[in-house]
Design an enzyme around this catalytic site. Structure first.
Site: not given
Length: 568
Positions: A448, A453
């Site tokens: 990932e 974020e």
């Protein structure tokens, strides 16, 4: 004379004297002979016919290759056959490179990086390198002057022919003291250590293999001269072990030993001859057994199986290969040829229900809006919402991905986004390995890459993080960027540049986090990013990291995207 800028020229005699002073004609004693002189050479461009690429490999200190006056450029030498390269000399004219990447390839398509710099000093650079291949290439990305790039000589030193070191263990038959096969590590057989897949592993059995000693061996198919062994350990590693060779898989000879292994990735220079190679562990790092993501043996001879080629590295900034500019009418759903909506409750204890594009619409001004709002979804099930006390999903939002529409390996990925930001919100722009769906590879083995974020309880911060076996979840390998102002105050450009040896993350051109592959492998765990990934955008509510909404949470909240682009 044309309107193009012309550089001032040194008189030929003076230029030749300067070049001769710069070039180191004889390699260091540790290096092999010069193997690049008068070999075929190609380049992205030449300033004119006088300064062709062949001048960089002709051995003449008074001739040179000079490129067009733009970025990027490249020059590539065909050595004619595979060679073990141990030194490269770059003798620059004044028009040198500040930033370049030196690479080697067996086939001219898949490249192994030998050296990268953004602080090239010019003059004569004598570079000690280690690599095997037929083609050597210099990718040039930043000039030191207003002119192009210019080399008096591009010299490659090494050893050609059968002495070239190759990977001998790929796909070969292995054996081990025991192997694990249970829900914690299904079919973790010896073959998993020889498959060149850093997300699969061999492990000793949990029922009878968590003892000393423990071992794994490989049959190279024929007698080989072993020069290097690479071990990529799982956290269950050997603190003490031996590397041994054998002619008959019975009588073993030690070629390396240690009692102070740190685990992670170890690259061992060895010298031995045999058909079989074994790691024989005598002391474990913890209460578990022994486990290796990869056990690679290099050398000459044997019966090597050629592994599939790795993807070619991109040249940054690259060519646009995929984009969504979100120039659709107001109220239009996301482009179904590019995005698939993920529908249902989220993961990580998130509290929203992702809808079938009910929360994802174009605004008619060149943007896509992912809206999180307080909205009950009858019949759904989410973790209990502390605001309402209900286990029915109390929020809706949007999550889109490109799987089945667009996947890719390496490149520059960027998006211009204005994030949502309030207590309990978690907007993200990220990528997941396509084998998560293609092969049902579980997370985090699929890999990932979190480009951006943001969690609403930290209003001024962004994060970029990698997740893989050995570093995932709260232990992911990442970096925080503190803006000093609200993250949601403006559109910002989030990007990652990704190739086989590094990733560099940036916000509005500020490069704040670089991941070096070798450093990652030797300090955290395996690099699992040499395969296709797909894009994901989502505007989550709640979850383990941001926590749930509270009394101060303001909804609805919009995550607004101006564009998403991929370059290769």
């Amino acid at each position: 004379m044309s309107g193009r800028l012309q550089r001032g020229r040194l008189p030929l005699f003076v230029a030749a004297m300067v070049a001769a002073a710069l070039i180191v004609p004889v390699p260091a004693s540790a290096a092999g002979p010069l193997i690049s002189q008068n070999r075929p050479v190609t380049a992205s461009s030449s300033e004119n016919a006088v300064f062709g690429a062949a001048a960089a490999v002709d051995g003449d200190a008074g001739t040179r290759w000079s490129s067009a006056f733009s970025d990027p450029q490249w020059i590539q030498i065909d050595l004619g056959q595979s060679a073990r390269v141990d030194q490269v000399v770059l003798a620059w004219e004044t028009a040198s490179a500040r930033a370049y990447t030196l690479s080697i390839s067996a086939d001219g398509n898949s490249w192994q990086e030998l050296r990268r710099t953004t602080t090239g000093p010019g003059g004569t650079e004598t570079l000690a390198v280690t690599g095997t291949g037929r083609y050597v290439r210099l990718d040039l990305t930043q000039r030191a002057t207003q002119w192009g790039y210019s080399l008096w000589e591009f010299q490659v030193f090494g050893t050609q022919g059968s002495a070239a070191e190759t990977l001998l263990s790929y796909g070969r038959t292995g054996a081990a003291s025991t192997f694990q096969d249970d829900p914690a590590c299904g079919q973790c057989t010896p073959a998993k250590a020889f498959d060149r897949d850093p997300a699969t592993r061999w492990a000793t059995s949990a029922t009878n293999g968590w003892v000393d000693p423990g071992w794994i061996s490989v049959d190279l198919g024929a007698t080989a001269t072993i020069s290097k062994v690479v071990l990529q350990w799982d956290p269950a590693f050997a603190t003490a072990y031996r590397i041994e060779v054998s002619d008959n898989n019975s009588t073993w000879r030690e070629i390396y030993s240690t009692t102070a292994s740190r685990g992670f990735k170890e690259t061992l220079t060895v010298n031995g001859t045999g058909r079989y190679v074994r790691m024989y562990g005598t002391a474990r790092s913890n209460g578990y057994g022994y486990s290796l993501w990869e056990f690679q043996v290099y050398g000459t001879g044997g019966a090597p199986i050629t592994p599939p080629p790795l993807p070619p590295n991109p040249t940054f900034p690259g060519r646009l290969v995929w984009a969504d500019e979100f120039n659709a009418p107001a109220g239009a759903a996301p482009d179904a040829s590019k995005w698939t909506p993920e529908i249902g409750p989220g993961v990580n204890n998130e509290l929203q229900y992702y809808t079938n594009n009910n929360n994802a619409r174009h605004d008619g001004n060149g943007n896509l809006v992912l809206q999180a709002r307080r909205e009950v979804t009858p019949g759904s099930a989410c973790p209990v919402d502390p605001v309402s006390g209900s286990g029915t999903c109390q929020y809706t939002s949007a999550r889109l991905n490109t799987y089945g529409r667009f996947t890719f390996t390496y490149g520059r990925v960027e998006a211009r986004i204005k994030v949502s930001s309030t207590q309990g919100l978690w907007p993200a722009f990220w990528m997941l390995g396509a084998d998560f769906f293609d092969k049902r590879t579980p997370w985090p083995a699929c890999g990932e890459i979190d480009i951006m974020e943001h969690v609403g309880r930290e209003p001024n911060n962004f994060y970029s993080t990698l997740h893989a076996p050995g570093y995932y979840g709260a232990g992911g390998f990442g970096q925080q960027l503190a803006l000093g102002q609200p993250a949601s105050s403006a559109f910002r450009t989030f990007a990652v540049e990704w190739d086989s040896s590094h990733m560099t993350f940036s916000v509005d051109g500020n490069r704040f986090f670089t991941v070096d592959r070798n450093q990652l492998e030797t300090t955290r765990g395996p690099w699992v990013y040499d395969h296709p990934f797909f894009l994901i955008i989502n505007n989550a509510v709640g979850g383990d990291w941001p926590g749930p909404p509270g009394a101060g949470t303001q909804l609805p909240q919009d995550m607004v995207l101006d564009y998403v682009r991929v370059y290769q």
